[in-house]
Scaffold this motif. Structure first.
Motif, PDB file in Angstrom:
ATOM      1  N   LEU A   1      -2.484  10.891  -5.910  1.00 13.33           N
ATOM      2  CA  LEU A   1      -1.281  11.459  -5.317  1.00 13.33           C
ATOM      3  C   LEU A   1      -1.706  12.505  -4.304  1.00 13.33           C
ATOM      4  CD1 LEU A   1       0.835  12.019  -8.549  1.00 13.33           C
ATOM      5  CD2 LEU A   1       0.867  10.040  -7.029  1.00 13.33           C
ATOM      6  N   ALA A   2      -1.010  12.541  -3.179  1.00 11.86           N
ATOM      7  CA  ALA A   2      -1.288  13.536  -2.142  1.00 11.86           C
ATOM      8  C   ALA A   2      -0.001  14.296  -1.851  1.00 11.86           C
ATOM      9  CB  ALA A   2      -1.812  12.850  -0.882  1.00 11.86           C
TER      10      ALA A   2
ATOM     11  N   TYR B   1      -0.457   4.484   2.223  1.00 10.66           N
ATOM     12  CA  TYR B   1       0.314   5.533   1.575  1.00 10.66           C
ATOM     13  C   TYR B   1       1.795   5.157   1.519  1.00 10.66           C
ATOM     14  CZ  TYR B   1      -3.936   8.026   2.730  1.00 10.66           C
ATOM     15  OH  TYR B   1      -5.248   8.381   2.850  1.00 10.66           O
ATOM     16  N   HIS B   2       2.459   5.679   0.507  1.00 16.30           N
ATOM     17  CA  HIS B   2       3.908   5.509   0.385  1.00 16.30           C
ATOM     18  C   HIS B   2       4.502   6.858   0.008  1.00 16.30           C
ATOM     19  CE1 HIS B   2       7.816   3.820  -0.727  1.00 16.30           C
ATOM     20  NE2 HIS B   2       7.732   4.539  -1.836  1.00 16.30           N
ATOM     21  N   ILE B   3       5.489   7.313   0.779  1.00 20.42           N
ATOM     22  CA  ILE B   3       6.179   8.559   0.458  1.00 20.42           C
ATOM     23  C   ILE B   3       7.242   8.232  -0.585  1.00 20.42           C
ATOM     24  CG2 ILE B   3       7.605  10.437   1.342  1.00 20.42           C
ATOM     25  CD1 ILE B   3       6.320   9.847   4.120  1.00 20.42           C
ATOM     26  N   ALA B   4       7.192   8.942  -1.689  1.00 17.14           N
ATOM     27  CA  ALA B   4       8.119   8.702  -2.788  1.00 17.14           C
ATOM     28  C   ALA B   4       8.832   9.987  -3.172  1.00 17.14           C
ATOM     29  CB  ALA B   4       7.368   8.157  -4.006  1.00 17.14           C
ATOM     30  N   LEU B   5      10.050   9.832  -3.635  1.00 20.43           N
ATOM     31  CA  LEU B   5      10.695  10.959  -4.294  1.00 20.43           C
ATOM     32  C   LEU B   5       9.939  11.179  -5.588  1.00 20.43           C
ATOM     33  CD1 LEU B   5      14.449  10.086  -3.750  1.00 20.43           C
ATOM     34  CD2 LEU B   5      13.089  11.786  -2.528  1.00 20.43           C
ATOM     35  N   ARG B   6       9.588  12.396  -5.859  1.00 18.66           N
ATOM     36  CA  ARG B   6       8.798  12.705  -7.050  1.00 18.66           C
ATOM     37  C   ARG B   6       9.479  12.165  -8.314  1.00 18.66           C
ATOM     38  NH1 ARG B   6       4.521  16.107  -7.203  1.00 18.66           N
ATOM     39  NH2 ARG B   6       5.089  17.002  -5.191  1.00 18.66           N
ATOM     40  N   ALA B   7      10.806  12.240  -8.374  1.00 23.54           N
ATOM     41  CA  ALA B   7      11.546  11.747  -9.543  1.00 23.54           C
ATOM     42  C   ALA B   7      11.433  10.235  -9.687  1.00 23.54           C
ATOM     43  CB  ALA B   7      13.014  12.164  -9.443  1.00 23.54           C
ATOM     44  N   ASP B   8      11.426   9.494  -8.572  1.00 16.76           N
ATOM     45  CA  ASP B   8      11.286   8.030  -8.638  1.00 16.76           C
ATOM     46  C   ASP B   8       9.909   7.639  -9.165  1.00 16.76           C
ATOM     47  OD1 ASP B   8      13.851   7.632  -7.648  1.00 16.76           O
ATOM     48  OD2 ASP B   8      13.164   7.258  -5.583  1.00 16.76           O
TER      49      ASP B   8
ATOM     50  N   VAL C   1      -1.152   7.341  -3.049  1.00 16.88           N
ATOM     51  CA  VAL C   1      -2.377   6.862  -2.415  1.00 16.88           C
ATOM     52  C   VAL C   1      -2.663   5.489  -3.024  1.00 16.88           C
ATOM     53  CG1 VAL C   1      -4.810   7.329  -2.002  1.00 16.88           C
ATOM     54  CG2 VAL C   1      -3.178   9.242  -2.178  1.00 16.88           C
ATOM     55  N   ILE C   2      -2.592   4.455  -2.208  1.00 16.50           N
ATOM     56  CA  ILE C   2      -2.649   3.077  -2.695  1.00 16.50           C
ATOM     57  C   ILE C   2      -3.932   2.403  -2.236  1.00 16.50           C
ATOM     58  CG2 ILE C   2      -1.486   0.833  -2.647  1.00 16.50           C
ATOM     59  CD1 ILE C   2       1.100   2.486  -1.874  1.00 16.50           C
TER      60      ILE C   2
ATOM     61  N   GLY D   1      13.545  -5.917   0.744  1.00 15.09           N
ATOM     62  CA  GLY D   1      12.669  -7.083   0.828  1.00 15.09           C
ATOM     63  C   GLY D   1      11.192  -6.739   0.806  1.00 15.09           C
ATOM     64  N   PHE D   2      10.856  -5.475   0.943  1.00 12.60           N
ATOM     65  CA  PHE D   2       9.470  -5.008   0.891  1.00 12.60           C
ATOM     66  C   PHE D   2       9.483  -3.512   0.629  1.00 12.60           C
ATOM     67  CE2 PHE D   2      10.770  -5.041   5.362  1.00 12.60           C
ATOM     68  CZ  PHE D   2      10.528  -3.738   5.747  1.00 12.60           C
ATOM     69  N   ILE D   3       8.313  -2.972   0.313  1.00 12.64           N
ATOM     70  CA  ILE D   3       8.140  -1.533   0.128  1.00 12.64           C
ATOM     71  C   ILE D   3       7.450  -0.982   1.374  1.00 12.64           C
ATOM     72  CG2 ILE D   3       6.967   0.260  -1.215  1.00 12.64           C
ATOM     73  CD1 ILE D   3       7.319  -1.562  -3.685  1.00 12.64           C
ATOM     74  N   HIS D   4       8.069   0.021   1.972  1.00 10.88           N
ATOM     75  CA  HIS D   4       7.495   0.662   3.154  1.00 10.88           C
ATOM     76  C   HIS D   4       6.238   1.424   2.783  1.00 10.88           C
ATOM     77  CE1 HIS D   4      10.786   0.140   6.102  1.00 10.88           C
ATOM     78  NE2 HIS D   4      11.549   0.087   5.023  1.00 10.88           N
ATOM     79  N   ALA D   5       5.231   1.337   3.625  1.00 14.37           N
ATOM     80  CA  ALA D   5       4.010   2.113   3.456  1.00 14.37           C
ATOM     81  C   ALA D   5       3.558   2.574   4.836  1.00 14.37           C
ATOM     82  CB  ALA D   5       2.931   1.284   2.752  1.00 14.37           C
TER      83      ALA D   5
END
Length: 123
Positions: free
Chosen positions: A108-109, A4-11, A71-72, A41-45
């Motif tokens: 999406l969760a 999973y990755h928490i994202a700002l809905r706008a992003d 949800v990845i 350097g990476f995407i947090h998950a």
């Protein structure tokens, strides 16, 4: 496997809009709040059990409506996935070492809030 990755809905909306328009080759490039893939350097998950802790540590001041949990499906990732130790964390965190291809996001969760106002996540 699912991460999973928490994202700002706008992003996330910007990434999917760019993908629909044929731009960015279907990529999401935000590492974490306020930091790009290029900066970090990476995407947090996170794994299922890590999501709420991350939300409470880094997004507690935002409304749940401002956030979405991607949800990845790790089998669909085109970038390298590594599980890296993080100081103070019991388990390593998944990190995506490259752009997140939008088609690896299979859903999406939403985050919830408990009676004390802390984020919760069921996965």
């Amino acid at each position: 496997m699912t991460i999973y990755h928490i994202a700002l809905r706008a992003d996330w909306a910007a990434a999917t809009a760019a993908t629909a328009a044929g731009a960015n080759a279907g990529e999401y490039r935000v590492s974490t709040r306020g930091r790009s893939l290029e900066e970090q350097g990476f995407i947090h998950a996170s794994t299922t059990v890590q999501v709420a802790g991350v939300a409470n540590a880094f997004y507690a001041d935002l409304a749940a409506e401002d956030l979405v949990v991607l949800v990845i499906d790790t089998d669909r990732l085109t970038a390298e996935l590594k599980y890296d130790p993080v100081p103070g964390a019991a388990e390593p965190f998944p990190h995506i070492y490259g752009p997140l291809n939008v088609d690896a996001v299979v859903g999406l969760a939403e985050l919830g809030r408990d009676a004390e106002g802390r984020y919760t996540f069921e996965g």
